[in-house]
Design an enzyme around this catalytic site. Structure first.
Site, PDB file in Angstrom:
ATOM      1  N   THR A  12       0.825  -1.218   0.000  1.00  0.00           N
ATOM      2  CA  THR A  12       0.000   0.000   0.000  1.00  0.00           C
ATOM      3  C   THR A  12       0.845   1.247   0.000  1.00  0.00           C
ATOM      4  O   THR A  12       0.500   2.242  -0.643  1.00  0.00           O
ATOM      5  CB  THR A  12      -0.930  -0.003   1.233  1.00  0.00           C
ATOM      6  OG1 THR A  12      -1.826  -1.105   1.143  1.00  0.00           O
ATOM      7  CG2 THR A  12      -1.724   1.289   1.329  1.00  0.00           C
ATOM      8  N   ASP A  88      -0.576  -6.807   4.714  1.00  0.00           N
ATOM      9  CA  ASP A  88      -1.402  -8.008   4.879  1.00  0.00           C
ATOM     10  C   ASP A  88      -0.593  -9.255   5.214  1.00  0.00           C
ATOM     11  O   ASP A  88      -1.038 -10.095   6.001  1.00  0.00           O
ATOM     12  CB  ASP A  88      -2.236  -8.250   3.626  1.00  0.00           C
ATOM     13  CG  ASP A  88      -3.389  -7.268   3.496  1.00  0.00           C
ATOM     14  OD1 ASP A  88      -3.656  -6.538   4.473  1.00  0.00           O
ATOM     15  OD2 ASP A  88      -4.025  -7.230   2.426  1.00  0.00           O
TER      16      ASP A  88
END
Length: 335
Positions: A12, A88
């Protein structure tokens, strides 16, 4: 001025918005430019490894990262490593690197962000500054830096999807934190070196993680045996429970161990250790040769099992390696 190698892998923090959603597109040079003078106190060498959403980072990528860090160790010109990574699967990568980089002589610090670095409200700049401070600390080991805290790579777990406090250190205190005094380090938590550096990248990818649910069909384990898996990590109930009435899961664990499959059992509970000696069913599976994860995170248990099975196929050596705390992944009092 500390010389820090910045390895980029996407995530991200490197994302831009396009028609398909957030996609990691910014390389290290672009990320560095967004930070301006915030990190001018470091001499930074940027190395772009790949640009992936961390959902796509798998054991092959762990091995590539570990190999690059081993090259940096050999050259002997850096004081630490900053590794930007998606959140994640960051805990899996950090745990895997902790085992693969035996006695790494400098800090390897993973970080990322919940918002892209080019977002005006991104948490990325603060996370990178925290990670750089730890990378320059001279404290060897693999860590995750997030939301002004430092965690051991084998103890960090992602516990929130959107909050900036995305990670917590499970069953171990934070290794460090940032406050008005700067970087504070808790020496008692840090891993210690026990020899020279050694890259040990071999991994067994034929490992699965199973979370038990009430009424689970034991035939699921028959399928795993037919697939010839080599290792299974099972998240059991509470302190160490699994069904043996009507649906006898314990009998399937016995079959797996008899077939040479290494079975590790841990708790579905995030905090505190498992103890399979407390209840009847737990004592039964321990007699079958099942290994206990104790207070290890699932991420650490899975990656350690993959790593252990990559080093040896001897059951005695597997047990000895898995049940010994190598880099702070399990508490000595849990043994």
């Amino acid at each position: 001025m500390h010389h820090i190698a910045w390895l980029t892998t996407g995530g991200t923090i490197a994302c831009q918005q396009d028609q398909q959603g957030l996609t990691p597109r910014l390389d290290g040079r672009q990320l560095r430019a967004l930070l301006g003078s915030l990190i001018d106190q470091y001499e930074i060498e940027i190395m772009d490894l790949f640009a992936l959403d961390s959902s796509n980072i798998q054991p092959e990528e762990w091995q590539r990262i570990a190999g690059q860090i081993a090259n940096l160790v050999q050259k002997g010109k850096v004081d630490g490593v900053l590794l930007t990574h998606g959140t994640d699967t960051m805990a899996y990568t950090a745990a895997a690197l902790s085992f693969m980089l035996e006695n790494v002589p400098f800090p390897v610090v993973l970080t990322g962000s919940q918002l892209p670095l080019n977002h005006p409200l991104s948490d990325g700049p603060e996370n990178i500054r925290t990670a750089l401070a730890m990378a320059a600390s001279g404290k060897p080991g693999v860590y995750i830096a997030f939301n002004r805290t430092i965690m051991l790579g084998t103890r960090a777990v992602k516990v929130r999807t959107t909050h900036f406090q995305a990670f917590e250190s499970v069953n171990e205190k934070n290794a460090g934190w940032i406050d008005s005094r700067g970087l504070n380090i808790r020496e008692s938590v840090l891993p210690s070196l026990h020899g020279s550096f050694r890259l040990r990248p071999q991994l067994c990818q034929n490992v699965v993680l199973i979370k038990l649910i009430p009424g689970m069909d034991p035939r699921l384990f028959d399928a795993l045996m037919q697939m010839k898996v080599q290792g299974v990590v099972i998240e059991a109930f509470g302190i160490g429970g699994l069904s043996f009435v009507r649906r006898d899961l314990s009998a399937k664990l016995r079959q797996m161990t008899e077939q040479g499959i290494t079975v590790v059992v841990c708790s579905q509970c995030l905090y505190e250790p498992s103890d399979f000696s407390v209840y009847e069913v737990g004592q039964k599976v321990l007699r079958y040769g099942v290994l206990e994860g104790k207070d290890m995170t699932s991420e650490a248990a899975v990656t350690k099992l993959m790593w252990v099975l990559g080093q040896t196929s001897d059951p005695v050596e597997i047990r000895a390696l898995f049940e010994r705390s190598l880099v702070g992944e399990r508490s000595s009092e849990s043994d």
